[in-house]
Write an enzyme that holds these catalytic residues in place. Structure first.
Site, PDB file in Angstrom:
ATOM      1  N   LYS A 282      34.131  55.333  62.941  1.00  0.00           N
ATOM      2  CA  LYS A 282      32.989  54.142  61.972  1.00  0.00           C
ATOM      3  C   LYS A 282      31.698  54.680  62.472  1.00  0.00           C
ATOM      4  O   LYS A 282      30.976  54.694  63.319  1.00  0.00           O
ATOM      5  CB  LYS A 282      34.225  53.058  62.214  1.00  0.00           C
ATOM      6  N   GLU A 369      47.725  36.988  60.229  1.00  0.00           N
ATOM      7  CA  GLU A 369      46.815  35.528  60.195  1.00  0.00           C
ATOM      8  C   GLU A 369      48.904  34.911  60.172  1.00  0.00           C
ATOM      9  O   GLU A 369      48.348  33.626  61.011  1.00  0.00           O
ATOM     10  CB  GLU A 369      46.784  35.288  58.947  1.00  0.00           C
ATOM     11  N   ARG A 397      47.056  33.323  53.898  1.00  0.00           N
ATOM     12  CA  ARG A 397      48.342  34.088  54.309  1.00  0.00           C
ATOM     13  C   ARG A 397      48.984  33.826  55.237  1.00  0.00           C
ATOM     14  O   ARG A 397      50.970  34.037  55.491  1.00  0.00           O
ATOM     15  CB  ARG A 397      47.594  35.346  55.169  1.00  0.00           C
TER      16      ARG A 397
HETATM   17  C1  TPP Z   1      44.100  39.316  55.449  1.00  0.00           C
HETATM   18  C2  TPP Z   1      42.864  39.582  56.161  1.00  0.00           C
HETATM   19  N1  TPP Z   1      42.689  39.283  57.119  1.00  0.00           N
HETATM   20  C3  TPP Z   1      40.989  40.085  57.512  1.00  0.00           C
HETATM   21  C4  TPP Z   1      40.413  40.705  57.229  1.00  0.00           C
HETATM   22  C5  TPP Z   1      39.169  40.682  57.410  1.00  0.00           C
HETATM   23  N2  TPP Z   1      38.794  42.045  57.884  1.00  0.00           N
HETATM   24  C6  TPP Z   1      37.806  42.989  56.710  1.00  0.00           C
HETATM   25  S1  TPP Z   1      37.574  44.716  57.345  1.00  0.00           S
HETATM   26  C7  TPP Z   1      38.809  44.279  58.567  1.00  0.00           C
HETATM   27  C8  TPP Z   1      39.266  45.237  59.506  1.00  0.00           C
HETATM   28  C9  TPP Z   1      40.017  46.311  58.695  1.00  0.00           C
HETATM   29  O1  TPP Z   1      40.179  47.528  59.470  1.00  0.00           O
HETATM   30  P1  TPP Z   1      40.600  48.856  58.955  1.00  0.00           P
HETATM   31  O2  TPP Z   1      42.038  48.841  58.468  1.00  0.00           O
HETATM   32  O3  TPP Z   1      40.966  49.600  60.325  1.00  0.00           O
HETATM   33  O4  TPP Z   1      39.713  49.236  58.434  1.00  0.00           O
HETATM   34  P2  TPP Z   1      37.786  50.137  58.546  1.00  0.00           P
HETATM   35  O5  TPP Z   1      36.892  48.773  59.063  1.00  0.00           O
HETATM   36  O6  TPP Z   1      37.859  50.547  60.490  1.00  0.00           O
HETATM   37  O7  TPP Z   1      37.806  51.148  57.937  1.00  0.00           O
HETATM   38  C10 TPP Z   1      39.057  43.053  58.721  1.00  0.00           C
HETATM   39  C11 TPP Z   1      40.288  42.313  59.882  1.00  0.00           C
HETATM   40  C12 TPP Z   1      41.169  41.097  55.491  1.00  0.00           C
HETATM   41  N3  TPP Z   1      40.071  41.033  54.633  1.00  0.00           N
HETATM   42  N4  TPP Z   1      42.154  40.838  55.311  1.00  0.00           N
END
Ligand code: TPP
Length: 641
Positions: A282, A369, A397
């Site tokens: 990342k 959530e 959610r």
């Molecule tokens: C249901 C939900 N909860 C929280 C989020 C906030 N959120 C956006 S991106 C993220 C992290 C996602 O991590 P990952 O899927 O590993 O992708 P990366 O950013 O590491 O590429 C979070 C928690 C969301 N988009 N959806």
């Protein structure tokens, strides 16, 4: 813009390049993303990490026919750049520009408007079945991060992968990060596997998969078995997916674009669902983001100084989020029953200091959530004071858990809903415009919204019983505190009435005049606009009342008695007009009318039941009519009629 990137206006242009040129193109795209996001702000680190992966997928598949499903979608910039939208990056996440997330209204290459985690695998299953039923052979690819694949919805989908009797490739983009470091048992499992890998191991796996691919397509099962056998001993990550009966390949290097092209070529031929596990970094290619991916997960504009970032000047006023975080930490110092829960949003919800100070009373449950809410219910049942810190949009959610395990039991869980209201550049997937609606209908639920920093603290004290004579008891029902993604209003917009402690279901009168025929009743931070309207009207010699409702449930009877006094009411809220605060006032007024009363007029101002595109928060509020001018105009119209 780099020489190669200049030639790329569609995925077809990409296919004209030699595969070796994708390496150079990756660098150019990384620079392009970096330059754009430094000017407009946006999701940086995840996008820098997904460049090669995206290019390789587009190089192999034809996503006009084949379907690419993004999970969350915040990592889709390379995809947007090569699908004809690179010129629009000057207006990324801005009005009349492009969204920061996939959006079918923008491009035929986007299947769903996404923004919430955990949806890609299930929608991919649906599309794969749909393709099969229509006898279509288009490929289906779901790209999902390691933090999103552990979401409950993803596991429900994996559990149903057996429904698919054809090709469906899940690409697991594992960078060992959510916004923060990933948490939970699966994350630990992934990271153990990751630590056991050398670069040579990854190369070996790639070779292993590719060596066996000539038979793929002819005898899929046999090929999978052979691959599994040859890599099983070395790579235990496969065990988790295999136990779910999902054929697993990897892990492989997600920045080796040439190998990825070969892998996609091969795995695309499988006539069976499968997972390709890919390691990426990342923030790759930009040292500040690589070393601090959380800080650059989503960023505002910043100044680059070579490989460094120039820090931005501090904003003039603190945000609701920071006031919340500070005050919760302060209250927790005095009350050891207070515990905080978040789902992968520690920084976003202002809990960084709380976590540092009270690591044994802080729970980050990952993107889960619903579990967060039920864990909070359990904590409350055992006598603690759980504070659930989740953005309004993501709390959607947990609708059922909030009702079943919290409202129905009348448990004193405190819900702190950051990003309530319009959220600016993230746009429609992220607005918090429905929480009053989905929470107000639940019995026992107390709904409150602070208008400013003083009230943010008072609302928390009220919810946690810090203001009561026996603070250890707290309130005996669930309380919701909603507040926006915004700075707190200036001191001059904090009237003295707002300094009084919160009392259940009681509003406060900010301005009252016996000559007024209109009362502006505001809910939450939009009080600042109500005060602005009052000021405009006062200069014109028009007196209006201003009431700060403080509660949307229960509604203060005092608000309704304004009608008995013959006053017209304007309600204002940063929420959808359907089922919002204004609706609550209208419902209560309707009860009065049923008793045969003639009532003055009620006008409700808030967000319409339509999508509000990405823009600044201020512009979005203007668009929905929550401005001092619009409120003043409404008051004049009421007086004139
Ligand atoms: C249901 C939900 N909860 C929280 C989020 C906030 N959120 C956006 S991106 C993220 C992290 C996602 O991590 P990952 O899927 O590993 O992708 P990366 O950013 O590491 O590429 C979070 C928690 C969301 N988009 N959806």
């Amino acid at each position: 813009m780099g020489q190669l990137l200049e030639q790329i206006n569609s995925p077809d242009d990409l296919k004209n390049l030699a595969v070796e040129q994708l390496v150079e193109l990756s660098d150019e795209i990384r620079q392009f993303i970096l330059g754009s996001v430094s000017r407009t702000g946006g999701h940086l680190a995840s996008n820098l990490g997904a460049v090669e992966l995206t290019l390789a997928m587009h190089y192999v598949f034809d996503f006009k026919a084949d379907k690419l499903l993004w999970d969350v979608g915040h990592q889709c910039y390379t995809h947007k750049i090569i699908t004809g939208r690179k010129d629009k990056f000057t207006r990324l996440r801005q009005a009349d520009g492009i969204s920061g997330f996939p959006n079918p209204d923008e491009s035929e290459y986007d299947q769903f408007a996404v923004g919430h985690a955990g949806t890609s695998i299930a929608t991919a299953i649906g599309m794969a079945i749909g393709q099969l039923k229509q006898k279509k052979k288009d490929k289906i690819i779901a790209l999902i991060g390691d933090a999103s694949i552990v979401n409950g919805a993803s596991f429900e989908a994996l559990n149903n992968l057996g429904l698919v009797k054809r090709q469906l490739l899940i690409v697991l983009n594992d960078n060992s990060m959510a916004i923060d470091a990933t948490v939970g048992a699966v994350a630990k499992y992934f990271s153990r596997v990751r630590l056991s890998q050398t670069y040579e191991d990854l190369r070996k796996t790639t070779r292993n998969i590719l060596e066996h691919t000539p038979v793929i397509g002819k005898s899929v099962e046999e090929a999978i078995e052979r691959i599994k056998k040859s890599i099983r001993m070395v790579f235990p990550a496969s065990q988790m997916f295999e136990s779910l009966n999902v054929p697993y390949f990897g892990p492989v290097d997600g920045h080796d674009v040439e190998s990825l092209v070969q892998l996609f070529d091969a795995l695309g031929e499988l006539e069976h669902p499968a997972i390709l596990h890919v390691y990426t970094s990342k923030g790759k290619g930009f040292r500040p983001a690589d070393s601090r991916p959380s800080k650059f997960h989503s960023t505002g504009p910043f100044k680059m100084n070579g490989d460094e970032v120039e820090t931005q000047a501090d904003t003039i006023r603190p945000s609701f989020t920071s006031i919340f975080g500070e005050h919760l930490t302060k209250l927790a110092e005095k009350d050891d029953k207070i515990v905080a829960i978040t789902s992968a949003m520690c920084d976003g919800t202002g809990l960084m200091d709380f976590r540092k100070r009270f690591s044994d009373r802080f729970y980050d449950v990952g993107i889960a959530e619903s579990a967060a809410v039920d864990i909070a219910a359990g904590l409350a049942r055992s006598g603690l004071k759980p504070v659930v810190c989740i953005y309004s949009t993501f709390l959607q959610r947990s609708f059922d858990q909030i009702f079943q395990e919290v409202a129905l039991q009348n448990l004193p869980v405190v819900f702190c809903l950051d990003r309530s209201g319009v959220v600016g550049s993230d746009g429609p997937t992220h607005h918090g415009l429905m929480d009053i609606g989905y929470l107000r209908m639940m019995p026992n639920m107390v709904l409150t919204a602070p208008a400013n920093d003083v009230e943010m603290k008072l609302a928390l004290e009220f919810a946690l019983g810090a203001d009561s004579p026996s603070p250890s008891e707290g309130l005996d029902s669930p309380v919701v505190i909603r507040y926006p993604k915004d700075l707190v209003p200036a001191k001059k917009l904090v009237p003295a009435a707002c300094t009084r402690p919160f009392k259940l279901g009681k509003s406060v009168i900010v301005k009252k005049s016996k000559d007024s025929s209109v009362a502006i009743v505001s809910y939450g931070s939009v009080l600042a606009e109500a005060l602005g309207a009052e000021d405009i009207l006062a200069k014109e010699g028009i007196a209006v009342d201003v009431i700060n409702a403080r509660f949307a449930a229960p509604i203060d009877n005092k608000i309704l008695s304004l009608l008995d006094d013959g006053k017209n009411i304007i309600t204002i809220e940063d929420h959808s007009l359907s089922c919002g605060f204004g609706s609550a006032v209208l419902e209560a007024a309707a009860e009065k009318m049923e008793r045969g009363k003639q009532l003055p007029t009620i006008r409700v101002l808030g967000a319409p039941r339509s999508l509000i595109g990405q823009d600044s928060r201020k512009a979005q509020l203007t668009r929905v009519g929550i401005t001092a001018d619009k409120i003043a105009k409404t008051a004049r119209e009421m007086i004139d009629s």
